[in-house]
Design a protein around this motif. Structure first.
Motif, PDB file in Angstrom:
ATOM      1  N   SER A 116       0.767  -1.079   0.055  1.00 25.39           N
ATOM      2  CA  SER A 116       0.099  -0.032   0.132  1.00 25.39           C
ATOM      3  C   SER A 116       0.969   1.389   0.168  1.00 25.39           C
ATOM      4  CB  SER A 116      -0.887   0.046   1.132  1.00 25.39           C
ATOM      5  OG  SER A 116      -2.037   1.034   1.308  1.00 25.39           O
ATOM      6  N   SER A 117       0.272   2.414   0.394  1.00 25.72           N
ATOM      7  CA  SER A 117       1.343   3.476   0.477  1.00 25.72           C
ATOM      8  C   SER A 117       0.781   4.642   1.589  1.00 25.72           C
ATOM      9  CB  SER A 117       0.983   4.304  -0.741  1.00 25.72           C
ATOM     10  OG  SER A 117       1.398   5.601  -0.866  1.00 25.72           O
ATOM     11  N   ARG A 167       2.207   0.053   4.321  1.00 26.73           N
ATOM     12  CA  ARG A 167       2.214   1.426   3.870  1.00 26.73           C
ATOM     13  C   ARG A 167       3.417   2.176   4.241  1.00 26.73           C
ATOM     14  NH1 ARG A 167      -3.234   2.750   7.661  1.00 26.73           N
ATOM     15  NH2 ARG A 167      -4.682   1.966   6.336  1.00 26.73           N
ATOM     16  N   ASN A 247       2.477   0.999   9.080  1.00 29.97           N
ATOM     17  CA  ASN A 247       3.056   1.894   8.684  1.00 29.97           C
ATOM     18  C   ASN A 247       4.338   1.648   8.602  1.00 29.97           C
ATOM     19  OD1 ASN A 247       0.516   3.192   8.318  1.00 29.97           O
ATOM     20  ND2 ASN A 247       0.877   4.319  10.302  1.00 29.97           N
TER      21      ASN A 247
END
Length: 320
Positions: A116-117, A167, A247
Motif C-alpha cells: 500500500s502507500s 504503507r 506503517n
C-alpha cells in the motif's frame, strides 16, 4: 512453498525477490514490464510476463507453480501523474487487484501481503501518522491504494483471506548494484540523472507549510522494505495473525531540501537546486510511526540517509 511476487521485475519487487531467496523461500515473478526490467529478476527465478488484469493468466501461474501466497506490488505508483491519468490508475490498481483476488480465490490461495502507500493519508492533520490516523487521500493514486485495502478487508470477510497491507512513502537506496530506481518520477533518480547529465536538480515547490518550505517525507531503504514484506509473508505462512495495515515509517522524516544537501555531501558534487512550481497531488508532510511494525514484523531502519544516498548513487552510476 512458493510465493508469487507481482511486479517482481520492478525496483522494489526485485529486492523483495532477493529477500525471499535470502531466507530460503521460492518465488515466481509476474510482471508486464511496463516499468520493470527482465534483467532485474535473478537467474533461476521463474518469470511470467503479463498483467494482473489477466485473471486467467494469474490463476494459471498460481496453479502451475504451487503458489501458497502473494506479495502484491504491481501497480501504477505515481501520485502526481495519477491526477492526469485517473482512469489508468484505477484500472491498474483497483481492477488489477480485483482480478488478482479472483484468481487467488479460484486456486485456494488465501494469503497476501499488499504493497500500500502512505498516500492513503493525504495530508494528515498530525505530526506523526499512526495506523489510527484517518485516511483522506488527495490523489487518484492514494485513493486507489486505499480501495485496495478495502478489497482485502472485504475478501477476508467473504472467503477468509489472510492479509496485511504495508504503507510506506519514499523508497530509496539499493541493496545490490544490479538494481537501481529507474522511475522517471521519483526524487533520487531525478536528482542523479540531472547530476550525471550536468544539469541542476529541481525542487518541485518550496512554499509548503514545512520548516524549509519543501515537502517532508519518510525515506526508507529498499532493502529494509523488502525484509518487511518477507517478514509479513513468513508470519502469514506460519498461520500467524497480523494487523490489517502497518506503517513503515522513520518517525521523523526529512525534507526534499535536506535530501538535496545529503546528495551533494555524498556525491561530492556541489549544487544549488532550482525551485519550480509544486507537483499536483503532493501532500506537504507525511511522517509515520513504525512502532506497530517493529512489534509484529521486527521492522527497523538499518540505513542512515548518507548510506541511502551512497547505495543509490553507486547503483545508478554503475549503469549510466
Amino acid at each position: 512453498m512458493t510465493w508469487l511476487v507481482t511486479g517482481g521485475a520492478g525496483y522494489i519487487g526485485a529486492h523483495v525477490v532477493r529477500a525471499f531467496a535470502k531466507v530460503g523461500l521460492d518465488c515466481v515473478v509476474l510482471d508486464d514490464l511496463s516499468s520493470g526490467h527482465r534483467g532485474f529478476v535473478p537467474e533461476g527465478t521463474p518469470f511470467v510476463q503479463g498483467s494482473i488484469t489477466d485473471t486467467d493468466l494469474v490463476a494459471d501461474t498460481l496453479a502451475r507453480h504451487g503458489v501458497v501466497g502473494v506479495v502484491h506490488l504491481a501497480a501504477f505508483k505515481y501520485a502526481g501523474v495519477s491526477v492526469q491519468r485517473p482512469t489508468h490508475t484505477y484500472t491498474q490498481n483497483v481492477t488489477g487487484t480485483v482480478s488478482l483476488l479472483d484468481a487467488m480465490a479460484s486456486q485456494g490461495v488465501d494469503a497476501i501481503v499488499y504493497s500500500s502507500s502512505a498516500a492513503v493519508f493525504g495530508t494528515p492533520d498530525t505530526d506523526l501518522v499512526t495506523e489510527q490516523t484517518p485516511t483522506t487521500p488527495q490523489s487518484p493514486y492514494g485513493e486507489s491504494k486505499l480501495v485496495g485495502e478495502w478489497l482485502l478487508r472485504d475478501q477476508a470477510t467473504a472467503v477468509g483471506l489472510r492479509h496485511t497491507s504495508l504503507r510506506y512513502f519514499n523508497v530509496v537506496g539499493s541493496g545490490t548494484p544490479e538494481i537501481w530506481d529507474t522511475s522517471p518520477h521519483n526524487l533520487f533518480p531525478l536528482v542523479f540523472d540531472a547530476l550525471l547529465d550536468g544539469r541542476t536538480p529541481i525542487i518541485k515547490g518550496d512554499d509548503y507549510p514545512t520548516p524549509d518550505g519543501t515537502c517532508v517525507r519518510d525515506y526508507i531503504h529498499v532493502a529494509d522494505l523488502a525484509d518487511a514484506h518477507v517478514a509479513a509473508a513468513q508470519t502469514l505462512a506460519a498461520g500467524g495473525s497480523l494487523e490489517p495495515a502497518y506503517n513503515l515509517g522513520s518517525g521523523d522524516g526529512m525534507s526534499v531540501r535536506e535530501i538535496m544537501t545529503a546528495v551533494a555531501r555524498v556525491t561530492g558534487i556541489d549544487f544549488e537546486p532550482v525551485v519550480e512550481d509544486r507537483r499536483p497531488g503532493d501532500p506537504a508532510r507525511i511522517v509515520a510511526s513504525g512502532e506497530l511494525a517493529a512489534r509484529d514484523l521486527g521492522w527497523r531502519m538499518t540505513y542512515s540517509v548518507d548510506e541511502m544516498v551512497r547505495t543509490a548513487w553507486e547503483a545508478r552510476s554503475a549503469h549510466r
